[in-house]
Design an enzyme around this catalytic site. Sequence first.
Site, PDB file in Angstrom:
ATOM      1  N   ASP A 110      42.095  39.697  49.033  1.00 67.33           N
ATOM      2  CA  ASP A 110      41.545  40.852  48.313  1.00 67.33           C
ATOM      3  C   ASP A 110      40.810  41.797  49.266  1.00 67.33           C
ATOM      4  O   ASP A 110      41.005  43.011  49.215  1.00 67.33           O
ATOM      5  CB  ASP A 110      40.551  40.384  47.237  1.00 67.33           C
ATOM      6  CG  ASP A 110      41.249  39.811  46.015  1.00 67.33           C
ATOM      7  OD1 ASP A 110      42.375  40.238  45.713  1.00 67.33           O
ATOM      8  OD2 ASP A 110      40.661  38.926  45.365  1.00 67.33           O
ATOM      9  N   LYS A 157      38.977  31.797  40.882  1.00 65.06           N
ATOM     10  CA  LYS A 157      38.918  32.145  42.312  1.00 65.06           C
ATOM     11  C   LYS A 157      37.904  31.316  43.105  1.00 65.06           C
ATOM     12  O   LYS A 157      38.124  31.054  44.287  1.00 65.06           O
ATOM     13  CB  LYS A 157      38.610  33.639  42.493  1.00 65.06           C
ATOM     14  CG  LYS A 157      39.796  34.523  42.191  1.00 65.06           C
ATOM     15  CD  LYS A 157      39.500  35.965  42.533  1.00 65.06           C
ATOM     16  CE  LYS A 157      40.696  36.828  42.220  1.00 65.06           C
ATOM     17  NZ  LYS A 157      40.534  38.204  42.692  1.00 65.06           N
TER      18      LYS A 157
END
Length: 291
Positions: A107, A71
Amino acid sequence: MTINGYTRVCGLIGNPVEHTKSPAIHNTLAAELGENLVYVPLRVPEGKLKEAVEGAWALNLLGLNVTVPYKSQVIPFLKEIDPLAEKIGAVNTLLRVEGGFKGYNTDMPGLLRAMGEDGVKLAGEKVLLLGAGGAARAVAMLLAGQGAESVIILNRTVEKAESLAEEVNRTAGRRLVRAAALEDCRSLPEGEKYLAIQTTNLGMFPRTEEAVIEDRDFYARIHTGYDLIFNPEKTRFMSLVEESGGRAFNGMKMLLYQGIIAYELWTGSEVDGVLAKKAYQTMRGEMAVRP
Ligand code: ATR
């Protein structure tokens, strides 16, 4: 759905990717919306991330999700980055643009949408953040942006909590966050009730009997507990919150909405509540088959 010459491909890059529930979300959305799109997990071996991102673009992939451990590592290989993702320092969604991919973080918007649906607000809240890793960092930035009143980061390694607090305070331009050790959970200011957000991986399947804090007095101080873990559906942290009279939620809806927001970015489609529910059911069904 028929796969043909027009089928668009999206995928998930990470390592490992075998346990992902994201195909259930995206392939359900595509099927229900009648869009010619497939979503597949793509395991990327260590050291091959650059090749994977460039290769995906060369192969005309429409978009990618990015998971552990890539990420943050993926950021140097992007053509562009959305400001929110840049601030968080983590990207979980790539959208194809001219000459490369643009990175987003869905997210945190996903968590916000999930919390909204669960009736959990952040503005004006006194928050306890359990953990100081990558997930906690993202949540702390979200809390700063959403007007939380105060945040106490409780972490095993207090130095990590301190450096995160410092960084978030700098970004927020106010003394929003302070750091504490896990033992300090017994000496929280009297009379306050908190929203607690659990970001560590303790309690995650298969070690479902664990929680980062066991102290019952601590749980009595929590009006709402939000665990980012979604497997098991009820973590030990959640049970401890509920046993002390608080409301508790897991990370399943965050998982759903980070996927939905990514899907909306890739396709420009809008996913309504009815469809979101359908994708949620499929994802939960998958979870029951293979935890
Ligand atoms: P993520 O990206 O999912 O947040 P991470 O960056 O590895 O993962 O962070 C893991 C978090 O869980 C950290 O806050 C870690 O505490 P430390 O900073 O002290 O390492 C916490 N954690 C992991 N295992 C733990 C354990 N056994 N007891 C207490 N905290 C733990």
